[in-house]
Design a protein around this motif. Structure first.
Motif, PDB file in Angstrom:
ATOM      1  N   UNK A   1       6.688 -67.013  29.962  1.00  0.00           N
ATOM      2  CA  UNK A   1       7.164 -67.982  28.970  1.00  0.00           C
ATOM      3  C   UNK A   1       6.409 -67.791  27.655  1.00  0.00           C
ATOM      4  N   UNK A   2       5.083 -67.739  27.729  1.00  0.00           N
ATOM      5  CA  UNK A   2       4.273 -67.561  26.522  1.00  0.00           C
ATOM      6  C   UNK A   2       4.573 -66.229  25.857  1.00  0.00           C
ATOM      7  N   UNK A   3       4.781 -65.181  26.656  1.00  0.00           N
ATOM      8  CA  UNK A   3       5.087 -63.865  26.098  1.00  0.00           C
ATOM      9  C   UNK A   3       6.433 -63.872  25.389  1.00  0.00           C
ATOM     10  N   UNK A   4       7.396 -64.632  25.932  1.00  0.00           N
ATOM     11  CA  UNK A   4       8.690 -64.737  25.264  1.00  0.00           C
ATOM     12  C   UNK A   4       8.580 -65.411  23.919  1.00  0.00           C
ATOM     13  N   UNK A   5       7.754 -66.452  23.829  1.00  0.00           N
ATOM     14  CA  UNK A   5       7.542 -67.117  22.546  1.00  0.00           C
ATOM     15  C   UNK A   5       6.828 -66.178  21.578  1.00  0.00           C
TER      16      UNK A   5
ATOM     17  N   UNK B   1      -5.153 -68.920  38.652  1.00  0.00           N
ATOM     18  CA  UNK B   1      -4.877 -67.553  38.194  1.00  0.00           C
ATOM     19  C   UNK B   1      -5.686 -67.311  36.933  1.00  0.00           C
ATOM     20  N   UNK B   2      -5.809 -66.042  36.500  1.00  0.00           N
ATOM     21  CA  UNK B   2      -6.527 -65.779  35.254  1.00  0.00           C
ATOM     22  C   UNK B   2      -5.976 -66.626  34.103  1.00  0.00           C
ATOM     23  N   UNK B   3      -6.884 -67.254  33.382  1.00  0.00           N
ATOM     24  CA  UNK B   3      -6.543 -68.175  32.291  1.00  0.00           C
ATOM     25  C   UNK B   3      -5.657 -69.326  32.770  1.00  0.00           C
ATOM     26  N   UNK B   4      -5.586 -69.546  34.083  1.00  0.00           N
ATOM     27  CA  UNK B   4      -4.768 -70.610  34.682  1.00  0.00           C
ATOM     28  C   UNK B   4      -3.271 -70.407  34.442  1.00  0.00           C
ATOM     29  N   UNK B   5      -2.862 -69.167  34.162  1.00  0.00           N
ATOM     30  CA  UNK B   5      -1.464 -68.870  33.879  1.00  0.00           C
ATOM     31  C   UNK B   5      -0.771 -68.340  35.122  1.00  0.00           C
TER      32      UNK B   5
ATOM     33  N   UNK C   1      -4.402 -73.651  25.512  1.00  0.00           N
ATOM     34  CA  UNK C   1      -5.335 -74.698  25.908  1.00  0.00           C
ATOM     35  C   UNK C   1      -5.486 -74.540  27.415  1.00  0.00           C
ATOM     36  N   UNK C   2      -6.530 -73.862  27.821  1.00  0.00           N
ATOM     37  CA  UNK C   2      -6.642 -73.361  29.184  1.00  0.00           C
ATOM     38  C   UNK C   2      -6.549 -74.488  30.206  1.00  0.00           C
ATOM     39  N   UNK C   3      -5.648 -74.295  31.177  1.00  0.00           N
ATOM     40  CA  UNK C   3      -5.457 -75.273  32.219  1.00  0.00           C
ATOM     41  C   UNK C   3      -4.559 -76.433  31.844  1.00  0.00           C
ATOM     42  N   UNK C   4      -3.929 -76.358  30.639  1.00  0.00           N
ATOM     43  CA  UNK C   4      -3.108 -77.491  30.217  1.00  0.00           C
ATOM     44  C   UNK C   4      -1.759 -77.065  29.640  1.00  0.00           C
TER      45      UNK C   4
END
Length: 441
Positions: free
Chosen positions: A283-287, A272-276, A332-335
């Motif tokens: 999850x990232x948006x909630x943080x 997916x875009x940016x592997x997200x 950290x893209x993909x990780x």
């Protein structure tokens, strides 16, 4: 905790005694980290360890109201002389300490006299939030970056123990025996260190730990710090993990790396875009949405805001970016996702609990990220994170998700302790703040 469980713990600890004695262990240190980020300890001689495993070690709840300088605030739910808790060692994390010959270590869970969880047990809160994520079908892997500076012993001032340049091999050569002994100690203790290197500030080093269960990641962060402290002392050196060792210098960070997993798949490594994957983005948006409030947990000291400034790679802006080291959230893209605004005056268990609670809220809400910031955020007019502990505490008090995750008693005490530290340094200069906090964390 019923009688059968106590008997099981006693028997299991008894079975461990012979192996510990063969390794010359004479005592076990049982630690917890208080709300001010200070690692506290109760220890037992080896022959008393089975009783400690079964019944715990007495510990006053007054520690919930301790400040970093050992003064005690008169909080709404903590700070008085009445009551007792039992500190129970986690036998699964029992570790013989390579940096402290004669000692073993275990992180402790703070329970009441009946064996029920203490409402302000930091490690228990982290476990509860991890379980909540599991109830939604998710696992999390987490790891910490631990930064510290090595100074000369025998002075409260900071005098770097090495003159080598930032990231320079010279620095590592100058302290070659120290570095080798530290790495050997970590390996012997079962710490999976991904890398070790000199960092930017004078005398600064960093260890990054491998991803693991979030509660165990917080345990490992404590173990790494205490190992660094012990090996430094054995070499006649002194280690500081303070977010601001000297007022005009670069401080120590304590970055958290997290990844969200479902059915054995890392959702931060999706096609997916940016592997997200959508859940990872949420999850990232909630943080991201709760970063101002999270600063009261992950940047919890007055000294934190001497570090959390632009152009220091401290993550001072409430933005995310792909490999952007000035953003508070670095993908950290993909990780995984790195939270860069945190430092090591924080309690790692509370960092895990609060961050995961914020991320889970984002997943439940289906939150979406804004576009990533691909430049220095200061050039993009980005919003700063709180510039003082008072601002962060105000944001924490307003946040309903974190209030629910912590519970009223725990959340109120966090606020009381933070405001106690604010009052403690109300009339202090940056130099005075750095001086007082330099050797506390």
């Amino acid at each position: 905790m019923d009688t059968a469980e106590r008997d099981h713990r006693h028997a299991r600890a008894t079975d461990l005694l012979e192996g510990l004695a063969e390794r010359d262990v004479v005592a076990v240190a049982i630690t917890w980290v208080d709300h001010s980020g200070i690692t506290r300890v109760k220890s037992v001689p080896l022959h008393r360890f089975p009783d400690a495993a079964a019944h715990g070690v007495g510990s006053s709840p007054v520690f919930d109201a301790f400040l970093l300088d050992d003064s005690i605030v008169a909080g709404r739910h903590a700070g008085g002389p009445v009551g007792d808790l039992r500190l129970h060692p986690d036998l699964d994390r029992l570790t013989v300490l390579a940096g402290q010959p004669g000692w073993a270590w275990a992180p402790g869970d703070r329970l009441d006299q009946h064996g029920d969880p203490h409402p302000q047990d930091e490690r228990g809160l982290a476990r509860t939030v991890v379980d909540r994520l599991a109830g939604h079908g998710y696992e999390v892997q987490a790891g910490f970056e631990v930064e510290w500076v090595v100074g000369q012993a025998g002075t409260d001032l900071f005098r770097p123990a090495t003159t080598g340049p930032a990231y320079g091999h010279v620095r590592q050569v100058e302290l070659s025996d120290y570095c080798a002994d530290l790495i050997a100690a970590l390996v012997e203790q079962g710490v999976d260190a991904l890398q070790f290197h000199p960092e930017y500030a004078p005398g600064q080093f960093e260890v990054s730990t491998a991803p693991e269960d979030p509660v165990h990641a917080a345990d490992t962060a404590v173990l790494v710090r205490e190992t660094v402290r012990a090996v430094s002392a054995r070499h006649g050196l002194r280690a500081s993990f303070s977010p601001k060792v000297v007022a005009d210098g670069v401080g120590n960070g304590g970055h958290l790396h997290v990844s969200l997993w479902r059915d054995g798949r890392n959702l931060f490594a999706a096609d997916a875009p940016h592997h997200l994957a959508p859940e990872a983005e949420s999850f990232a948006a909630g943080v991201l949405r709760r970063l101002p409030a999270l600063c009261a947990i992950g940047s919890p000291s007055v000294a934190s805001y001497l570090r959390l400034v632009p152009s220091h790679w401290a993550g001072a802006f409430a933005v995310w970016g792909v490999e952007n080291r000035e953003a508070a959230l670095r993908l950290v893209e993909g990780r995984d996702l790195e939270v860069k605004c945190y430092d090591l005056s924080a309690n790692p268990y509370l960092v895990v609990a609060a961050t995961l609670a914020a991320g889970l809220a984002g997943v439940v809400d289906g939150a979406r990220l804004p576009p990533p910031v691909g430049v220095n955020p200061s050039l993009a007019g980005a919003t700063r994170l709180p510039t003082s502990l008072a601002e962060a505490v105000d944001a924490f008090e307003r946040d309903e998700v974190l209030a629910e995750a912590f519970g009223e008693e725990f959340a109120d005490t966090i606020v009381d302790v933070r405001r106690g530290e604010i009052a403690r340094f109300a009339d202090s200069t940056p130099e005075e703040v750095a001086h007082v906090t330099r050797w506390r964390h």
